[in-house]
Design a protein around this motif. Structure first.
Motif, PDB file in Angstrom:
ATOM      1  N   ARG A  76     -60.913 -23.810 -17.327  1.00 39.91           N
ATOM      2  CA  ARG A  76     -60.230 -22.876 -18.222  1.00 39.91           C
ATOM      3  C   ARG A  76     -58.852 -23.402 -18.612  1.00 39.91           C
ATOM      4  O   ARG A  76     -57.822 -22.937 -18.145  1.00 39.91           O
ATOM      5  N   LEU A  77     -58.863 -24.408 -19.469  1.00 40.44           N
ATOM      6  CA  LEU A  77     -57.618 -24.940 -20.027  1.00 40.44           C
ATOM      7  C   LEU A  77     -57.698 -24.792 -21.541  1.00 40.44           C
ATOM      8  O   LEU A  77     -58.570 -25.376 -22.176  1.00 40.44           O
ATOM      9  N   PRO A  78     -56.808 -23.998 -22.147  1.00 44.34           N
ATOM     10  CA  PRO A  78     -56.833 -23.839 -23.599  1.00 44.34           C
ATOM     11  C   PRO A  78     -56.520 -25.156 -24.295  1.00 44.34           C
ATOM     12  O   PRO A  78     -55.777 -25.993 -23.769  1.00 44.34           O
ATOM     13  N   VAL A  79     -57.100 -25.326 -25.484  1.00 51.77           N
ATOM     14  CA  VAL A  79     -56.926 -26.573 -26.236  1.00 51.77           C
ATOM     15  C   VAL A  79     -56.395 -26.287 -27.638  1.00 51.77           C
ATOM     16  O   VAL A  79     -56.949 -25.459 -28.362  1.00 51.77           O
ATOM     17  N   VAL A  80     -55.316 -26.971 -27.985  1.00 52.04           N
ATOM     18  CA  VAL A  80     -54.796 -26.951 -29.354  1.00 52.04           C
ATOM     19  C   VAL A  80     -55.129 -28.308 -29.952  1.00 52.04           C
ATOM     20  O   VAL A  80     -54.661 -29.344 -29.461  1.00 52.04           O
ATOM     21  N   LEU A  81     -55.962 -28.328 -30.982  1.00 50.39           N
ATOM     22  CA  LEU A  81     -56.372 -29.580 -31.597  1.00 50.39           C
ATOM     23  C   LEU A  81     -55.474 -29.937 -32.776  1.00 50.39           C
ATOM     24  O   LEU A  81     -55.049 -29.058 -33.527  1.00 50.39           O
ATOM     25  N   ILE A  82     -55.188 -31.230 -32.920  1.00 53.92           N
ATOM     26  CA  ILE A  82     -54.366 -31.707 -34.032  1.00 53.92           C
ATOM     27  C   ILE A  82     -55.127 -32.814 -34.769  1.00 53.92           C
ATOM     28  O   ILE A  82     -55.923 -33.540 -34.166  1.00 53.92           O
ATOM     29  N   SER A  83     -54.892 -32.929 -36.050  1.00 54.78           N
ATOM     30  CA  SER A  83     -55.575 -33.965 -36.814  1.00 54.78           C
ATOM     31  C   SER A  83     -54.849 -34.297 -38.111  1.00 54.78           C
ATOM     32  O   SER A  83     -54.269 -33.426 -38.748  1.00 54.78           O
ATOM     33  N   GLY A  84     -54.918 -35.547 -38.475  1.00 55.54           N
ATOM     34  CA  GLY A  84     -54.372 -35.973 -39.761  1.00 55.54           C
ATOM     35  C   GLY A  84     -55.440 -35.964 -40.833  1.00 55.54           C
ATOM     36  O   GLY A  84     -55.195 -36.298 -41.976  1.00 55.54           O
ATOM     37  N   HIS A  85     -56.641 -35.623 -40.465  1.00 58.73           N
ATOM     38  CA  HIS A  85     -57.767 -35.623 -41.401  1.00 58.73           C
ATOM     39  C   HIS A  85     -58.399 -34.234 -41.438  1.00 58.73           C
ATOM     40  O   HIS A  85     -59.619 -34.096 -41.516  1.00 58.73           O
ATOM     41  N   ASP A 109     -43.153 -28.816 -35.509  1.00 54.15           N
ATOM     42  CA  ASP A 109     -42.795 -28.558 -34.110  1.00 54.15           C
ATOM     43  C   ASP A 109     -42.865 -27.076 -33.765  1.00 54.15           C
ATOM     44  O   ASP A 109     -43.391 -26.683 -32.716  1.00 54.15           O
ATOM     45  N   THR A 110     -42.330 -26.251 -34.648  1.00 56.26           N
ATOM     46  CA  THR A 110     -42.295 -24.805 -34.391  1.00 56.26           C
ATOM     47  C   THR A 110     -43.704 -24.234 -34.295  1.00 56.26           C
ATOM     48  O   THR A 110     -44.003 -23.417 -33.416  1.00 56.26           O
ATOM     49  N   ALA A 111     -44.584 -24.676 -35.190  1.00 57.27           N
ATOM     50  CA  ALA A 111     -45.962 -24.180 -35.186  1.00 57.27           C
ATOM     51  C   ALA A 111     -46.690 -24.606 -33.915  1.00 57.27           C
ATOM     52  O   ALA A 111     -47.450 -23.821 -33.321  1.00 57.27           O
ATOM     53  N   LEU A 112     -46.465 -25.844 -33.468  1.00 58.68           N
ATOM     54  CA  LEU A 112     -47.124 -26.332 -32.253  1.00 58.68           C
ATOM     55  C   LEU A 112     -46.636 -25.583 -31.021  1.00 58.68           C
ATOM     56  O   LEU A 112     -47.438 -25.156 -30.186  1.00 58.68           O
ATOM     57  N   VAL A 113     -45.327 -25.421 -30.902  1.00 56.39           N
ATOM     58  CA  VAL A 113     -44.774 -24.705 -29.748  1.00 56.39           C
ATOM     59  C   VAL A 113     -45.261 -23.259 -29.735  1.00 56.39           C
ATOM     60  O   VAL A 113     -45.597 -22.709 -28.677  1.00 56.39           O
ATOM     61  N   ALA A 114     -45.331 -22.641 -30.917  1.00 58.31           N
ATOM     62  CA  ALA A 114     -45.828 -21.264 -30.998  1.00 58.31           C
ATOM     63  C   ALA A 114     -47.280 -21.192 -30.545  1.00 58.31           C
ATOM     64  O   ALA A 114     -47.677 -20.272 -29.818  1.00 58.31           O
ATOM     65  N   ALA A 115     -48.092 -22.177 -30.956  1.00 54.84           N
ATOM     66  CA  ALA A 115     -49.505 -22.206 -30.553  1.00 54.84           C
ATOM     67  C   ALA A 115     -49.630 -22.397 -29.045  1.00 54.84           C
ATOM     68  O   ALA A 115     -50.463 -21.754 -28.385  1.00 54.84           O
ATOM     69  N   ILE A 116     -48.804 -23.259 -28.485  1.00 57.50           N
ATOM     70  CA  ILE A 116     -48.819 -23.495 -27.034  1.00 57.50           C
ATOM     71  C   ILE A 116     -48.419 -22.232 -26.290  1.00 57.50           C
ATOM     72  O   ILE A 116     -49.051 -21.845 -25.295  1.00 57.50           O
ATOM     73  N   ASN A 117     -47.363 -21.572 -26.754  1.00 58.64           N
ATOM     74  CA  ASN A 117     -46.905 -20.346 -26.086  1.00 58.64           C
ATOM     75  C   ASN A 117     -47.948 -19.242 -26.142  1.00 58.64           C
ATOM     76  O   ASN A 117     -48.126 -18.491 -25.178  1.00 58.64           O
ATOM     77  N   ARG A 118     -48.654 -19.136 -27.277  1.00 61.16           N
ATOM     78  CA  ARG A 118     -49.720 -18.140 -27.379  1.00 61.16           C
ATOM     79  C   ARG A 118     -50.842 -18.445 -26.378  1.00 61.16           C
ATOM     80  O   ARG A 118     -51.353 -17.553 -25.708  1.00 61.16           O
ATOM     81  N   ALA A 119     -51.188 -19.720 -26.299  1.00 58.27           N
ATOM     82  CA  ALA A 119     -52.251 -20.127 -25.382  1.00 58.27           C
ATOM     83  C   ALA A 119     -51.844 -19.880 -23.930  1.00 58.27           C
ATOM     84  O   ALA A 119     -52.646 -19.405 -23.119  1.00 58.27           O
ATOM     85  N   LEU A 120     -50.592 -20.186 -23.601  1.00 61.65           N
ATOM     86  CA  LEU A 120     -50.107 -19.951 -22.245  1.00 61.65           C
ATOM     87  C   LEU A 120     -50.093 -18.468 -21.913  1.00 61.65           C
ATOM     88  O   LEU A 120     -50.461 -18.057 -20.808  1.00 61.65           O
ATOM     89  N   ALA A 121     -49.670 -17.656 -22.871  1.00 61.24           N
ATOM     90  CA  ALA A 121     -49.627 -16.205 -22.647  1.00 61.24           C
ATOM     91  C   ALA A 121     -51.023 -15.678 -22.336  1.00 61.24           C
ATOM     92  O   ALA A 121     -51.205 -14.884 -21.397  1.00 61.24           O
ATOM     93  N   ARG A 122     -52.010 -16.116 -23.115  1.00 60.52           N
ATOM     94  CA  ARG A 122     -53.389 -15.676 -22.855  1.00 60.52           C
ATOM     95  C   ARG A 122     -53.866 -16.160 -21.494  1.00 60.52           C
ATOM     96  O   ARG A 122     -54.521 -15.426 -20.753  1.00 60.52           O
TER      97      ARG A 122
END
Length: 205
Positions: A76-85, A109-122
């Motif tokens: 149970r590790l949340p994943v934020v995926l990133i891509s240039g394509h 940066d702001t969007a990534l940190v926000a996504a990480i914080n949301r994932a951590l909160a859940r």
């Protein structure tokens, strides 16, 4: 949250790993970087808490395959995926596979940190809920067979008089059992007892 969790950055490009690691470190996150999902999976220890930030397109196990492999292993590790394509189909596939979020490069940066914080909160909410459920199960396990019988009748809506008649015991005895049940279950009211029964799966919501 950030003090007890680790952000696992997985990208085959060293420059991306370095820049993301530095940026997340500035925000106070503990960061570990990996050149491939296979390297990460080979060294992953059970019970780690955090969020994975992984590129979608990588040699070997790609980001979406990583999400599926984590699910297969029940990790149970949340994943934020990133891509240039990135495209719509890829984003949909990522979310369907179980990714928590999908962010396009160049990364904001702001969007990534926000996504990480949301994932951590859940994640922490899920851990807290699981601990509460386990604690509830321990309390329920302390009930005697007779107390369990009366517990079930109480949460089904039976009055003490009805329970006494059904079990052929005195109302006073039922009240005594009810008091013991409330004490063991740490429930201050019947309403709380009913909610506990639902969480224990002994009563349909």
């Amino acid at each position: 949250m950030t003090r007890t969790a680790t952000i696992f950055v997985i990208d085959d490009q060293e420059s991306v790993r370095h820049s993301l690691g530095e940026m997340l470190g500035v925000f106070g996150f503990a960061v570990e970087t990996f050149a491939s999902a296979d390297d990460f999976l080979a060294t992953l220890e059970p019970g780690r808490i955090g969020v994975i930030v992984a590129d979608v397109k990588m040699p070997g196990t790609d980001g979406i395959a990583l999400v599926r492999e984590l699910a297969r292993r029940a990790i149970r590790l949340p994943v934020v995926l990133i891509s240039g394509h990135a495209d719509v189909a890829m984003a949909v596939a990522a979310i369907k596979a179980g990714a928590d979020d999908f962010i396009e490069k160049p990364i904001d940066d702001t969007a990534l940190v926000a996504a990480i914080n949301r994932a951590l909160a859940r994640t922490f909410e899920e851990f807290a809920a699981q601990r509460a459920k386990e604690s509830l199960a321990v309390r329920f396990g302390r009930l005697t067979p007779r107390q369990v019988e009366i517990f079930d009748l109480v949460v089904e809506g039976y009055t003490s008089h009805a329970i006494a008649a059904k079990l052929a015991i005195s109302t006073r005895t039922v009240e005594s059992y009810r008091a013991e049940i409330m004490d063991k279950m740490e429930a201050e009211s019947v309403a709380v007892l009913v909610r506990q029964a639902i969480r224990l799966g002994r009563l349909a919501p």
